[in-house]
Scaffold this active site. Structure first.
Site, short mmCIF file in Angstrom:
data_model
loop_
_atom_site.label_atom_id
_atom_site.label_comp_id
_atom_site.label_asym_id
_atom_site.label_seq_id
_atom_site.Cartn_x
_atom_site.Cartn_y
_atom_site.Cartn_z
N SER A 181 -45.45 2.18 39.60
CA SER A 181 -44.92 1.35 38.51
C SER A 181 -44.93 -0.13 38.88
O SER A 181 -45.99 -0.70 39.11
CB SER A 181 -43.51 1.84 38.14
OG SER A 181 -43.10 1.31 36.90
N ASP A 219 -45.66 6.98 33.61
CA ASP A 219 -45.07 6.33 34.78
C ASP A 219 -44.49 7.37 35.74
O ASP A 219 -43.66 8.19 35.35
CB ASP A 219 -43.96 5.40 34.26
CG ASP A 219 -43.46 4.43 35.30
OD1 ASP A 219 -43.25 4.86 36.45
OD2 ASP A 219 -43.24 3.25 34.96
#
Length: 749
Positions: free
Chosen positions: A228, A549
């Site tokens: 991320s 994610d």
């Protein structure tokens, strides 16, 4: 000195597909019937359709006013030989409004033998004869790589990198501490990890990398893995044309300038129109488009605006001679109806390959997003730009994009952004829509005449662009719903036979046979159902997969580094995850990583969360294997947390702050500040906030350089005492044979 890689001898089961080639040669006496021929001469073309394969509908060009056309056009189909494959051949007449079907016939492909090539005549309307040349062969060289081993490019990189690291470690540690470095086999594998956490993670990681670069630690690392927010910094750094000749210090100054602007400035009508038109081109080419594409463009415009055409493949030039650590990025494959804490496949990305270690399935980066069937590309697209991947790697923020921009007043009172993010599950972000079907298998036979088709496409584009523009600049459902926000790509595992997934540590399963503490595995860290379905396979019938994610399961990219093929000795992890307060225990994500590792039978040092009660909050903690003589493959972990402790008193390690200004700039909280300048969802960092966070992590890293150096020295000695680490042994060969027998003797589905 080379050695045998035992993992390359483990067979990853897959079935070979067939390639069916059709050459549409010619037709004679094409007719529309007696009455039709009196009104118009045919404009013939041929359409081929096989319903059992992706990219199933193909057509020739048309000829105006030609009853004896010669096409001589070649088409290829990838087929599953275990299915009934029928070729449907349709002779069409092109018209301005709607094309007309002149006749249809079929051909059973099962009537052909592998290796056979023949010409077959087909009769339409008792008059027209069409000649097709057809051949059938086995696809023995698929575009996917099926293996448990690292790819050859990474192996070559590791060898080159070790040569460099050997000299770098001698320079870093001095003659006395590096006397055990006699050959590259003595060089420990060091990995650096960065967590998620939005711009907080990105800015913090920028300070870390500056410290590691200047101290010489980065020159001793083989891998750098991010998740991320950390991947955004890695992308910024590795895509910079001057890196590594120019260090992070100069690049971080550019970054500070880029993140000081309000993200709403990226949503001017002119820029939005450019974004949406680019996405239309992607959509019209046959690729899925979601809000993650838009978010990736915005992240790219913010961080790498002058290199938006950069691709992941292009980063190879930064590592092709082992001059930099190999960057590893990650996202998750999730299912629409299952929590990502219960089921998630980790997808790893490097400049060399993209794939899922769980299935032993990998591809070249430029093929990610292309249409596959049974391991072979059936429709190749241009490589996705790096900013698209940045959007996928950090897609949690596209889910709550209204919170990022602060454009919605609908959020519940008292709810923090971190709390809202924690409540997101896969069903919130993955639309279970009907768009999984391929356009070519849904549409009617034939297409409009080219001019009419262009007119239709232009109208369709204008309508789509208008809808997207309205959605982006108004308070529409696109901002107020989360469904469909996940990234979506064509399923590169479509049609494969997955009778089982493969253990992350296949040789360890059979050589160690150690007993696991069931109570330990059952203990929940964050959720009672966490990792409950991680052994289940991906749906190979779904034409598209959702990628999100990785921080939605746990916020540290340990699965990339724990692959035993990489043989990592020392892991230096930096955790920028949100905590309820600055004084809260900092081990939640690390404990989740430990549990995941144990469930996958991967060596991991015991994480004692009570060290926080005994020693309090520290800048970093060291976790080592309890029994190194037994746990020979277990790495040491140095775990840095986001904490402002010594930085308040010292402006550099050992150099006290003296003036009030120096003390004031360092007197700040990370999570207890009521104004939340370091919130996960803060996408604008004024210079002071950037410098505070950047300098804090720069200081914390430098303040513990001796801890890192000591761990490297121990790792060198550990390597020297265990020369067989990550090389083949008799037990490994036996395990490999047992593994192949165990997994390949299972009946196919």
């Amino acid at each position: 000195m080379s050695f045998i890689d035992p993992y390359q001898h483990i067979i990853v089961e897959h079935h070979y597909s067939h390639k069916f080639t059709v050459v549409v040669l010619r037709a004679t006496k094409v007719t529309k019937g007696t009455f039709g021929d009196m009104l118009d001469t045919p404009d013939p073309y041929v359409e081929l359709f096989i319903s059992s394969t992706p990219d199933s509908r193909k057509r020739t060009r048309h000829f105006n006013n030609d009853i004896n056309p010669v096409w001589n056009e070649t088409f290829e189909f990838i087929l599953d030989p275990n299915q009934e494959n029928i070729l449907e051949i349709t002779l069409m007449d092109a018209n301005y409004v709607m094309d007309e079907t002149l006749g249809t016939t079929t051909f059973p492909i099962s009537s052909m033998k592998v290796g056979e090539k023949k010409q077959v005549p087909f009769i339409f309307n008792q008059v027209t004869e069409m000649i097709l040349e057809m051949s059938l062969e086995v696809c023995s060289s698929p575009d996917l790589r099926f293996s448990m081993a690292l790819c050859d490019q990474e192996k070559a990189f590791r060898q080159q990198r070790k040569e460099n690291i050997k000299e770098n470690m001698k320079k870093l540690l001095g003659p006395k501490n590096s006397e055990g470095l006699h050959s590259t086999r003595d060089v420990p594998v060091v990995a650096i990890l960065g967590s998620g956490g939005g711009f907080r993670a990105m800015v913090g990681f920028s300070g870390v990398m500056k410290a590691l670069y200047e101290s010489g630690i980065l020159d001793c690392a083989t891998y750098i893995a991010g998740l991320s927010g950390s991947t955004w910094y890695m992308s910024t750094l590795y895509s910079h044309p001057d890196f590594p000749e120019k260090g992070p210090e100069e690049i971080n100054k550019e970054l500070m300038k880029n993140v000081s602007h309000n993200p709403l400035l990226l949503l001017t009508p002119q820029k939005i129109k450019r974004y949406v038109e680019s996405l239309w081109r992607k959509k019209s080419s046959g690729q899925p488009v979601t809000f993650t594409d838009i978010f990736g463009m915005l992240i790219g415009e913010t961080l790498i605006h002058n290199r938006m055409n950069t691709t992941l493949s292009s980063l190879k030039e930064k590592v092709n001679t082992g001059q930099c650590p190999l960057p590893l990025f990650t996202c998750l494959h999730v299912k629409p109806d299952v929590s990502e804490l219960m089921f998630a496949d980790w997808v790893e990305f490097s400049p060399f390959e993209i794939g899922m270690a769980k299935y032993g399935t990998f591809m070249a980066p430029d093929l990610f997003g292309s249409k596959f069937f049974m391991g072979t590309v059936v429709k190749k697209y241009e490589e996705n730009p790096l900013h698209f991947l940045m959007g996928v790697w950090g897609s949690a923020f596209s889910i709550l994009f209204n919170r990022v921009l602060g454009v919605s007043g609908s959020q519940s009172k008292g709810s923090t952004m971190e709390e809202e993010l924690e409540n997101i599950t896969a069903k919130h972000i993955v639309s279970n829509d009907s768009s999984d079907s391929d356009d070519e298998s849904q549409g009617p036979k034939g297409t409009e005449h080219e001019e009419a088709e262009r007119e239709y496409q232009n109208d369709n584009q204008a309508s789509w662009v208008q809808r997207m523009l309205m959605a982006l600049v108004s308070d529409s459902a696109l901002f107020n719903t989360r469904e469909g926000r996940a990234g979506k790509v064509h399923n590169f595992m479509l049609g494969l036979n997955l009778n089982t997934s493969y253990p992350m540590s296949p040789l360890r399963d059979f050589t160690m046979q150690e007993s696991l503490d069931e109570d330990e595995l059952d203990a929940a860290v964050a959720d009672p159902d966490e990792f409950e379905q991680i052994y289940e396979p991906l749906d190979v019938k779904s034409k598209k997969i959702h990628v999100v994610d990785s921080g939605l399961t746990f916020n540290l990219p340990y699965p990339l580094i724990l692959r035993p093929q990489r043989g990592v000795d020392l892991i230096i992890s930096f955790d920028f995850s949100a905590r309820p307060s600055d004084s809260s225990p900092p081990f939640k994500e690390l404990l989740l990583a430990e549990k995941w590792a144990k469930m996958n039978k991967l060596p991991f040092p015991k994480i004692d969360p009570y060290v926080f009660d005994r020693e309090g909050l520290k800048e970093c903690y060291v976790f080592k294997p309890k029994n190194p003589d037994v746990e020979k493959d277990c790495p040491t972990i140095i775990h840095f947390v986001l904490a402002n402790i010594n930085f308040r008193k010292y402006k550099a390690p050992g150099v006290p702050r003296e003036t009030n200004e120096e003390k004031e700039i360092a007197d700040f909280d990370i999570f207890d500040d009521p104004e939340s300048p370091f919130s996960t969802f803060n996408f604008q960092y004024p210079n002071q906030a950037f410098k505070r966070l950047h300098d804090l992590m720069y200081f914390n890293t430098l303040n513990n350089i001796d801890v890192i150096k000591n761990a490297i020295v121990e790792s060198i000695e550990y390597r020297r005492q265990n020369p067989s680490r990550c090389s083949v042994s008799l037990s490994s060969v036996e395990a490999r044979r047992f593994f192949n027998k165990e997994f390949l003797s299972k009946p196919t589905a």
